[in-house]
Design a protein around this motif. Sequence first.
Motif, short mmCIF file in Angstrom:
data_model
loop_
_atom_site.label_atom_id
_atom_site.label_comp_id
_atom_site.label_asym_id
_atom_site.label_seq_id
_atom_site.Cartn_x
_atom_site.Cartn_y
_atom_site.Cartn_z
N GLN A 62 64.22 44.35 38.03
CA GLN A 62 65.18 44.24 36.93
C GLN A 62 65.34 42.78 36.50
N ASN A 63 65.42 41.88 37.44
CA ASN A 63 65.54 40.45 37.12
C ASN A 63 64.29 39.93 36.42
N MET A 64 63.14 40.43 36.83
CA MET A 64 61.90 40.04 36.16
C MET A 64 61.94 40.50 34.70
N GLY A 65 62.48 41.69 34.49
CA GLY A 65 62.59 42.24 33.14
C GLY A 65 63.50 41.44 32.24
N LYS A 66 64.44 40.72 32.83
CA LYS A 66 65.33 39.86 32.05
C LYS A 66 64.63 38.57 31.63
N GLN A 67 63.59 38.20 32.37
CA GLN A 67 62.88 36.95 32.11
C GLN A 67 61.60 37.16 31.31
N GLN A 68 61.05 38.37 31.35
CA GLN A 68 59.79 38.68 30.68
C GLN A 68 59.94 40.01 29.97
N ASN A 69 59.00 40.31 29.08
CA ASN A 69 59.08 41.63 28.45
C ASN A 69 58.54 42.69 29.41
N ALA A 70 58.94 43.91 29.18
CA ALA A 70 58.64 45.02 30.10
C ALA A 70 57.14 45.21 30.30
N SER A 71 56.35 45.04 29.27
CA SER A 71 54.90 45.25 29.43
C SER A 71 54.28 44.18 30.33
N ASP A 72 54.78 42.95 30.26
CA ASP A 72 54.28 41.90 31.16
C ASP A 72 54.65 42.20 32.61
N VAL A 73 55.85 42.69 32.82
CA VAL A 73 56.29 43.04 34.18
C VAL A 73 55.43 44.17 34.72
N GLN A 74 55.20 45.19 33.90
CA GLN A 74 54.38 46.32 34.35
C GLN A 74 52.94 45.89 34.62
N LYS A 75 52.43 45.00 33.80
CA LYS A 75 51.07 44.50 34.01
C LYS A 75 50.99 43.73 35.33
N TYR A 76 51.99 42.90 35.60
CA TYR A 76 52.05 42.13 36.85
C TYR A 76 52.11 43.08 38.05
N LEU A 77 53.00 44.06 37.96
CA LEU A 77 53.15 45.00 39.08
C LEU A 77 51.90 45.85 39.29
N SER A 78 51.22 46.17 38.20
CA SER A 78 50.00 47.01 38.32
C SER A 78 48.88 46.27 39.04
N LYS A 79 48.95 44.94 39.07
CA LYS A 79 47.94 44.15 39.77
C LYS A 79 48.41 43.70 41.15
N SER A 80 49.57 44.19 41.55
CA SER A 80 50.16 43.78 42.82
C SER A 80 49.74 44.71 43.94
N LEU A 81 49.74 44.17 45.13
CA LEU A 81 49.44 44.94 46.33
C LEU A 81 50.74 45.25 47.03
N PHE A 82 50.98 46.50 47.32
CA PHE A 82 52.19 46.94 48.01
C PHE A 82 51.78 47.50 49.37
N VAL A 83 52.42 47.02 50.41
CA VAL A 83 52.15 47.51 51.75
C VAL A 83 53.48 47.98 52.34
N ILE A 84 53.50 49.22 52.77
CA ILE A 84 54.71 49.77 53.39
C ILE A 84 54.33 50.24 54.79
N VAL A 85 54.96 49.63 55.76
CA VAL A 85 54.72 50.00 57.16
C VAL A 85 56.08 50.32 57.74
N ILE A 86 56.33 51.59 57.97
CA ILE A 86 57.66 52.00 58.43
C ILE A 86 57.56 53.37 59.08
N GLY A 87 58.49 53.66 59.94
CA GLY A 87 58.55 54.99 60.54
C GLY A 87 58.49 55.01 62.05
N SER A 88 57.87 53.99 62.64
CA SER A 88 57.74 54.02 64.10
C SER A 88 59.09 53.96 64.79
N ASN A 89 60.03 53.18 64.26
CA ASN A 89 61.35 53.12 64.88
C ASN A 89 62.09 54.45 64.76
#
Length: 127
Positions: A62-89
């Motif tokens: 949301q804060n990124m969206g306040k600083q950039q237009n939505a399409s730039d944010v989506q483009k940035y996120l589409s090129k991002s790597l997301f790693v989620i490691v959870i559940g063992s606990n």
Amino acid sequence: MAAEKLGLPTSPPYLKDVNQNFPKGLSFASGGAGIFNTTNDGQLERAIALTRQVEMFATVVQNMGKQQNASDVQKYLSKSLFVIVIGSNDLFGYFGSESKIAKTTPQQYIDMMISTFQVQLKVIMIV
């Protein structure tokens, strides 16, 4: 740690400075966290559950969206790597619990973990 294995720099923690701009990554990780909000209740009170980590991610987007237009944010996120490691606990909590989480079977517990995790993934996808 996953970033290091890929030869990428480790992302700084979100909570270090929530107002800073993080153009090269950000970590919402919390040691001892779980899929369920109740994971490690009373044992690791500072652990931040997945739900809260996803909320923090949404705030950043949301804060990124306040600083950039939505399409730039989506483009940035589409090129991002997301790693989620959870559940063992969550699993340690179930198998280490004398109450066995209200007497659910292991399969019922896993199914609850999966459905809760799916909800959080959907939130991430629509942010």
